[in-house]
Design a protein around this motif. Sequence first.
Motif, PDB file in Angstrom:
ATOM      1  N   LYS A 409     -31.397  -2.985 -27.498  1.00 44.28           N
ATOM      2  CA  LYS A 409     -30.790  -1.694 -27.872  1.00 44.28           C
ATOM      3  C   LYS A 409     -30.352  -1.717 -29.341  1.00 44.28           C
ATOM      4  N   THR A 412     -33.307  -1.887 -31.747  1.00 41.71           N
ATOM      5  CA  THR A 412     -33.985  -0.598 -31.861  1.00 41.71           C
ATOM      6  C   THR A 412     -33.277   0.286 -32.888  1.00 41.71           C
ATOM      7  N   TYR A 413     -31.952   0.327 -32.775  1.00 42.61           N
ATOM      8  CA  TYR A 413     -31.211   1.122 -33.756  1.00 42.61           C
ATOM      9  C   TYR A 413     -31.347   0.544 -35.154  1.00 42.61           C
ATOM     10  N   THR A 449     -33.374  15.500 -39.412  1.00 42.78           N
ATOM     11  CA  THR A 449     -33.564  15.972 -38.032  1.00 42.78           C
ATOM     12  C   THR A 449     -33.177  14.868 -37.052  1.00 42.78           C
ATOM     13  N   LEU A 452     -29.404  14.519 -36.797  1.00 42.87           N
ATOM     14  CA  LEU A 452     -28.813  15.557 -35.943  1.00 42.87           C
ATOM     15  C   LEU A 452     -29.007  15.213 -34.469  1.00 42.87           C
ATOM     16  N   LEU A 453     -30.165  14.639 -34.186  1.00 41.75           N
ATOM     17  CA  LEU A 453     -30.514  14.353 -32.794  1.00 41.75           C
ATOM     18  C   LEU A 453     -29.779  13.124 -32.255  1.00 41.75           C
ATOM     19  N   LEU A 454     -29.684  12.095 -33.077  1.00 36.71           N
ATOM     20  CA  LEU A 454     -29.225  10.801 -32.575  1.00 36.71           C
ATOM     21  C   LEU A 454     -27.826  10.405 -33.022  1.00 36.71           C
ATOM     22  N   ARG A 455     -27.197  11.212 -33.846  1.00 36.14           N
ATOM     23  CA  ARG A 455     -25.914  10.788 -34.384  1.00 36.14           C
ATOM     24  C   ARG A 455     -24.899  10.560 -33.280  1.00 36.14           C
ATOM     25  N   HIS A 457     -21.348  10.845 -31.747  1.00 41.40           N
ATOM     26  CA  HIS A 457     -20.301  11.846 -31.914  1.00 41.40           C
ATOM     27  C   HIS A 457     -18.920  11.253 -31.745  1.00 41.40           C
TER      28      HIS A 457
ATOM     29  N   GLN B 151     -18.307  18.399 -28.349  1.00 43.59           N
ATOM     30  CA  GLN B 151     -19.369  17.407 -28.444  1.00 43.59           C
ATOM     31  C   GLN B 151     -20.645  17.969 -27.811  1.00 43.59           C
ATOM     32  N   PRO B 152     -21.817  17.644 -28.364  1.00 41.60           N
ATOM     33  CA  PRO B 152     -23.062  18.186 -27.839  1.00 41.60           C
ATOM     34  C   PRO B 152     -23.262  17.922 -26.353  1.00 41.60           C
ATOM     35  N   ILE B 193     -30.834  21.327 -31.779  1.00 42.50           N
ATOM     36  CA  ILE B 193     -31.467  20.045 -31.484  1.00 42.50           C
ATOM     37  C   ILE B 193     -30.403  18.991 -31.141  1.00 42.50           C
ATOM     38  N   GLN B 194     -29.185  19.212 -31.617  1.00 44.46           N
ATOM     39  CA  GLN B 194     -28.098  18.267 -31.327  1.00 44.46           C
ATOM     40  C   GLN B 194     -27.818  18.182 -29.824  1.00 44.46           C
ATOM     41  N   HIS B 197     -29.189  15.357 -27.641  1.00 51.30           N
ATOM     42  CA  HIS B 197     -28.709  14.023 -27.956  1.00 51.30           C
ATOM     43  C   HIS B 197     -28.753  13.092 -26.744  1.00 51.30           C
ATOM     44  N   MET B 200     -32.278  11.985 -25.847  1.00 54.77           N
ATOM     45  CA  MET B 200     -32.825  10.965 -26.760  1.00 54.77           C
ATOM     46  C   MET B 200     -32.159   9.622 -26.531  1.00 54.77           C
ATOM     47  N   SER B 201     -30.835   9.648 -26.289  1.00 54.31           N
ATOM     48  CA  SER B 201     -30.124   8.389 -26.032  1.00 54.31           C
ATOM     49  C   SER B 201     -30.669   7.734 -24.776  1.00 54.31           C
ATOM     50  N   LEU B 204     -33.916   6.087 -25.641  1.00 54.86           N
ATOM     51  CA  LEU B 204     -33.708   4.847 -26.399  1.00 54.86           C
ATOM     52  C   LEU B 204     -33.225   3.736 -25.472  1.00 54.86           C
TER      53      LEU B 204
END
Lengths: 467, 386
Positions: A409, A412-413, A449, A452-455, A457, B151-152, B193-194, B197, B200-201, B204
Amino acid sequence: MIFHSIDFLIFLIIVFMVYWQLPNNGQKVFLLLAGYIFYGYVHPWFLILLLASTGTDFFAGLAISRYNHWKRAILFVSLSFNLGLLSVFKYFGFFTQNINWLLNVFDLPTVQYAIMVTLPVGISFYTFQSISYTIDVYRGRIVSCRNPLHFALYTSFFPQMVAGPIERAQALLTQLESRRRFSPRQIQDGLFLIIWGFFKKLVIADNVAPIVNNIFQLQSPPFFVLWVGAFAFTIQVYADFSGYTDIARGTARLLGIELTINFNHPFLAHSPPDFWRRWHISLSQWIRDYLYIPLGGSLCSPQRYFFNIMVTFFLCGLWHGASWNYILWGLYHGLLITGHRLMSVLFTGIAWPWRMPLALKRLFMFLFAMIGFLIFRETDIAHLMRDFSLSPLNDSFQERQYALFLFVKVATYGLPLWLHPFFAQKIVPCFKENRRQLLKSVIAVLLFTTTLLLRSHVTVDFIYFQF
Amino acid sequence: MIPPSTPQTMTSKVSNHSKETPGARKHPDVTLLDRWILGILVVGLLVIPALTGRDAIHPPYDESRLIAIREVSPDYLFLGNSMLASRIDHRALSQRLGGAKSVSFTLGGVFSPHWYLWLKNDVIPSGIRPRRVFIFFREDDLTSPYRSVSQPDDIKNLLRASRGKEEELERVLAQHRDFKEAIEHILMQIYPIQLKHSDMSWLLDSWAFVPILPGYGKAVLARMIGEKETPQQYQRFLEARRRFKEDLRYRLFKPSELRPMNSESGTRGVKVTEEPFNFYSRLPNSLLPEMIRLNRQHHLNLVFFMVKPRPGGDGTIQQPKALAAYTKDLKQWLEDNGAGFYDSNPDLFPGPDDYYDQWHVRDEVKEKFTQYFIDSLPGYFNGSTP
């Protein structure tokens, strides 16, 4: 004000839009104001210290130029003031605790103190930046700055004031004084750096952080899990700190200013000296120029060289924090450097290990760095001792599975950190200038992009803010 | 003669900078192409992420709760977050209550917006009326709807619990957004797209499971290329994955294996001061009136259970005065409006050793807590309380 906040986004947009509408002198005044707003946003009273340090060193610089006979005394006053600030705000508690421990050993009455001091953000950085100016004036490397606006801007240039890079007066002051021209290419490069910096911070560092925190919260982690934690922290600290630096450099570039490169792919280092030529470059060069060389550098007896290196790295470790683990980390790197030098001397004329493949040297250096970062992260010395006493043979199959899962994990990051030098050095240079810029634009959009998707929070402060 | 203010290097030895000083370097001529490329970059940054993932704004409604209620037809329904998940053992509850059926709907970190939607869109439409619907909350959760909806992942869960536009919910949430939160909300609408999340997590994470679960990688790839039927083996992988993550959480990172937390860890959610912390001033801007209206209209038999934080060494809680006054008003209002309320703060159980942090009870204590819960509210289980 933190970079990864809506406040900073709004702040930066306003600063950028207004800045380029102003004439040269207006830009300087505006930037100075922006710097003070940025720094005093959460704790306005910290500005008092910044102003005090700025004022002291500005006048010290002038006085050194004017009163040559007294320059040593003036330098002493300036150094005492800046180091005094650091001692009080950063090291007071640490020194007192250790003095009390020593007094306890000899059954003597201990020191009682009731003050709790808050560490002002960035104090280690701006005091060192200020000190470098005064010393350079003292040595005659630069002429003292006579314009208080310029000097104040030098110590409070907001992109780099809280966590570096530590800029030398020759580089930054000159730029701040010169006229800056709006350049679309510079803006584009600046945006790219900012986006890459945010990607490293929000996607890599902040997603790895919970894994690191969980592992280092275990009382007695299994061997492989612990070392995955060390690996993860190595990734985290690099992504976090280099991410900050890139945001700082990118922001400066948006304003037409070039800041020092602070990281040069440190995971590609093949030896301890090479590591320190790539990691936190502005700090390592600071301690080289203002500590190591004045002590005598390497042009001395082996014993003196060892002493110089160990003192330098002792202070480098201490700079990072008021805690024994940081000091141990510094000393560990001092031993690596001296060990490397000793091996160079012993193996002169003998091919091995210098014929070792570069990839293997890099791998070994990465492992050495990882051991150092374990020391850096583990603030409890008792736990640290226990960490080094763990054996891989005691881990169960299930524990190894956990470690493998967490390792994959984290890796990968962390993968973009290894891909970046490959792209930067092998792929991008293959393109001609304009196509290179277009390629970077495409990569920037993809990175934005993905961010935004993976940040993550979960808000995690930049690690180096605590220094 | 005193030189001008421009600092000049007297030696050429400059640290790690290139030989020429950046300030002195000539800027390259600004070309039209440079401007175009910058323009493409800015437009690309603003537009492309905004066009990506727009389906996330309208996710399909999550029927799982509705289906669960209809399948189980529970006698007792529980809604909450981790406060609930760490406290109620359904097997113990069933044993104690003569085989009564119960179901919990929990999501970590959610509060009244989710509970409101679950009541409105799952419990009521199911047609099933449990004997009691218990809502577990802490402190001022019921009148702080904006907590944990920025939060998203929380927004995504809210959207999936919504049936179309939820006007009352949006009205209440809008009251609580400050300027920064309003900007974040707008950015979430512009860049939905957020909201992907968690997907996508999850993907991964899947990659990290590949070396642990042989064959899993192939199954994930098959899913990704759009297999319509879910093979049984894939379901087994999902189950193995879930168990591994639970093991990781409850065995490797077991709370008793962690270093002792300081007393401030997991601190109370509410910032209580002695200044007005008034229930009645917060009530209109909360979802509580709506929840009570639904309770009355649809006979939901709502009971609100207030959990307590870890007590001090003597087993007691030192509630700030303002919070105590708030709780008293909340109790009065709920009872006047036909809902049940229980404040567990004065109770001696759970004790300080029953917690693994400031708020969550240890797994080993769940069964005992469930017994205590039933004993504390006998009227709601034996039917003597209306």
